[in-house]
Design a protein around this motif. Structure first.
Motif: not given
Ligand SMILES: Nc1ncnc2c1ncn2[C@@H]1O[C@H](COP(=O)(O)OP(=O)(O)OP(=O)(O)O)[C@@H](O)[C@H]1O
Ligand SMILES: [Mg+2]
Lengths: 292, 391
Positions: A81, A83-87
């Protein structure tokens, strides 16, 4: 075989924003398909509808021959996606393994594929560092590794080169081409038009929630563009001795003949690369012309 | 199943990356460690792993005092206070952001695009988040189990009952936190609202038990007025069937209060005064009963935090045992709890009065059933919201 197909797809968000207004699109298996459009055109919305993150209001859409919402199909799809934000607390490798696990891959498969993909995106050296310590481009690469970890038949990438430096962009482009060779269909959104034209088999231009045009870059551009220069003054019929013009091959021959008949020495004659940027800007101007 | 495992591993990593989690764990471990430093033998008590030893008649192996004090310390202090209030609060602070983070744009997208049902993703995350509560509670329970074995020489497996009760207590609060977090996607809002809602639950419980306590007291007063023994000083009667010891005591010669009463001639009171007093008392009683009924009706669908902790206490320490502070005080002043059950029950009454915590006799099924129901509905709403919205 189609990888993605939509007919009359509409999305009206709560709050009344009409983000998709009847999208008709066809992406074939094994091709790289680029979607261009200005901010707010609805590109991300389209992607989210396809991946069940956003529910469509009306219309039909299918992924790999199955209607959107068919869960098992998603196991064959990769996704990155915007602006992805993975942990942040996971290391790069842990993150790739985590998403692989959610895709239902077996332990052997995941470990093998994760390491392979991490190598392909050039993150082997930092795979054991926490994502919180990564730069944006590094996170983007891990995001790509994650999207390809399940050897998907279709990968959907929303702005994959966002935040990546020029060298990284070239590398990502190479990754995409490599994956296409394996038969993966790739659907990507990007603002960076120059990127799309070098890598995409076909593109679509999206404006205000509808697809205006789609086809190969050559198809979309219509007549090719040429540049001609020669020594001496401009001949009658030419504005200058170094100029651009649009037209088919016959037109090009005529311009050449005109110069040569007057004894001019041709120093440069070439077809200019098609610029998606110009196409796109022309489309936007057209549309603005439509609604003064 | 792989989904749950993935979420468990992920949430475990998330929690272990949080500072507060380690604080709670460290304090719990410290308490357990302190507990193991206290040992008992046939002659008395040893502190600091045997560094100092003192003889004590009541705090030695095999005495009932020691057993009562130890269990009461566990259920009243370690679990009743530290785990259910302090650790729960710290737990909420550090897990309030788990769901809002989980649902943040760009994070949740990647999960929703996986071949999993939204409800399953949500439930897996919820169950995994309960780890936060489960880990310190398990640590404390096992630690206490071990140190009791070391100190008293017995395996007190009842202690492990604390685990399900504390988890039920915590999960009903966490469900509220998750619902608010899912709707607002703000950790601050979900934390604040949960604490406020928790306060309201407690307040409703306090209103119910205070009204019930007042009702009992007024009923006693009415009874006394009716019997004509409404002297200024009167022993309070315990609710429920009086125990044999208590009856003995009422007739016993050691009861100073009763003696005092008998030495005081009953006041002459006109029948009219008596009727007027009765009437106002009955009005009070009716109001108290109404308040209690309204409060308990309001509380019906709410989680029963206090009662759950009471149930746990009952599981671990026999009902008639005094609470920790009284047991400890008695032991220190040299009163064997075994022989002084009357004193114990008196002491119980005193604390009952001080805390005005009348134990509302509810069945286990009612307390646990309504709490589980509350949690199911809260989670159902959260899942419904999560499944229907666009991200
Ligand atoms: N969750 C949402 N709720 C309401 N409106 C939304 C939501 N997401 C997007 N929109 C609106 O839908 C329209 C299309 O947004 P979308 O993100 O699809 O555009 P985009 O083409 O991806 O733009 P960009 O190039 O900036 O990423 C915009 O007007 C946006 O404000
Ligand atoms: Mg977008």
């Amino acid at each position: 075989m189609t990888a993605i197909s939509t007919q009359g797809l509409e999305k009206r968000y709560r709050g009344g924003i009409h983000a998709l207004r009847g999208v008709d699109l066809q992406v074939d298996r094994g091709e790289i398909f680029g979607l261009i459009g200005p901010n707010g055109a609805g590109k991300s919305t389209l992607v989210k509808v396809l991946l069940t993150i956003v529910r469509r209001t009306s219309g039909t859409a299918s992924l790999l021959g199955q209607p959107v919402g068919h869960r098992p199909t998603l196991a064959k799809v990769g996704f990155l996606p915007e602006h992805h934000r993975m942990p942040r607390y996971l290391t790069g490798r842990q993150a790739v393994l985590y998403y692989a696990r959610l895709l239902g891959m077996t332990k052997r498969e995941r470990e093998h594929r994760a390491d392979e993909m991490i190598d392909i995106v050039g993150m082997g050296h930092a795979a054991h560092r926490k994502l919180g310590t990564y730069s944006k481009g590094m996170q983007q690469r891990i995001g790509l590794a994650q999207a390809f970890v399940n050897e998907p038949e279709l990968v959907v990438l929303d702005e994959p080169t966002d935040g990546v430096d020029p060298v990284g962009r070239v590398e990502i482009r190479e990754v995409l081409l490599r994956m296409r060779e394996r038969g993966t269909a790739i659907f990507l959104n990007s603002h960076l038009l120059s990127e799309l034209e070098t890598v995409c088999d076909r593109v679509a231009i999206m404006l205000e929630g509808t697809v205006r045009r789609q086809g190969t870059p050559a198809e979309l551009s219509g007549n090719p563009k040429w540049r001609l220069s020669y020594q001496g003054d401009a001949v009658a019929g030419h504005d200058s001795n170094d100029f651009h013009f649009e037209g088919d091959e016959h037109q090009a021959q005529r311009e050449l003949d005109l110069a040569r008949q007057q004894g001019r020495v041709i120093t440069h004659f070439a077809q200019e690369p098609i610029s998606l940027e110009e196409l796109f800007l022309a489309e936007v101007r057209d549309q603005q012309g439509d609604q003064p | 199943m792989t989904l749950l495992i993935a979420m468990l591993i992920d949430t475990w990593r998330e929690l272990t990356s949080r500072f507060l989690f380690w604080i709670v764990l460290a304090i719990s471990a410290f308490i357990v460690l302190l507990l193991t430093s206290v040992g008992f033998d046939e002659t008395g008590i040893s502190l600091w792993w045997g560094l100092s030893h003192s003889e004590h008649e009541l705090l030695r192996r095999g005495t009932r005092n020691l057993d009562v004090v130890y269990r009461a310390f566990f259920s009243d202090v370690l679990v009743g206070f530290w785990l259910t209030y302090a650790a729960t609060f710290l737990g909420l602070i550090s897990t309030a952001s788990v769901f809002p983070d989980f649902l943040s744009g760009g994070g949740v997208d990647m999960l929703l695009a996986k071949p999993r049902r939204r409800a399953s993703i949500f439930m897996a995350k919820f169950v995994a988040s309960l780890l936060f509560a489960a880990v310190p509670v398990t640590l404390v329970c096992l630690g206490v189990l071990l140190s009791m074995r070391m100190a008293l020489g017995v395996w007190e497996f009842e202690i492990l009952y604390a685990l399900p009760y504390v988890l039920l207590f915590y999960s009903s609060l966490f469900a509220v936190c998750v619902l608010v977090g899912t709707v607002t996607r703000s950790s601050l809002a979900s934390l604040l609202l949960t604490v406020v809602i928790w306060g309201l639950f407690l307040a409703a419980g306090a209103v119910e038990s205070t009204a019930g306590f007042a009702y009992d007291q007024i009923q006693d007063d009415i009874e006394r007025v009716q019997n004509g023994d409404d002297g200024p000083k009167n022993k309070r009667r315990r609710r429920g069937p009086p125990r044999a010891v208590q009856v003995e005591m009422e007739e016993g010669e050691f009861d100073f209060e009763d003696e005092g009463e008998f030495s005081q001639p009953p006041l002459e009171e006109s029948a009219f005064d008596r009727a007027a007093r009765l009437e106002s008392l009955e009005e009070f009683a009716a109001n108290a009963a109404l308040t209690e009924r309204i409060a308990s009706a309001i509380r019906w669908p709410l989680p029963k935090g206090v009662e759950i902790i009471d149930l746990m206490r009952e599981r671990i320490t026999p009902e008639d045992d005094p609470n920790f502070f009284i047991a400890f005080g008695m032991t220190m002043s040299g009163q064997p709890i075994e022989l002084a059950e009357t004193v114990g029950s008196l002491a119980d009454q005193v604390t009952d009065n001080i805390l005005s915590a009348r134990k509302v006799r509810r069945s286990n099924r009612y307390v646990i059933g309504t709490t589980v129901l509350f949690q199911a509905i809260t989670l159902g709403l959260a899942i419904g919201w999560f499944s229907r919205r666009d991200y």
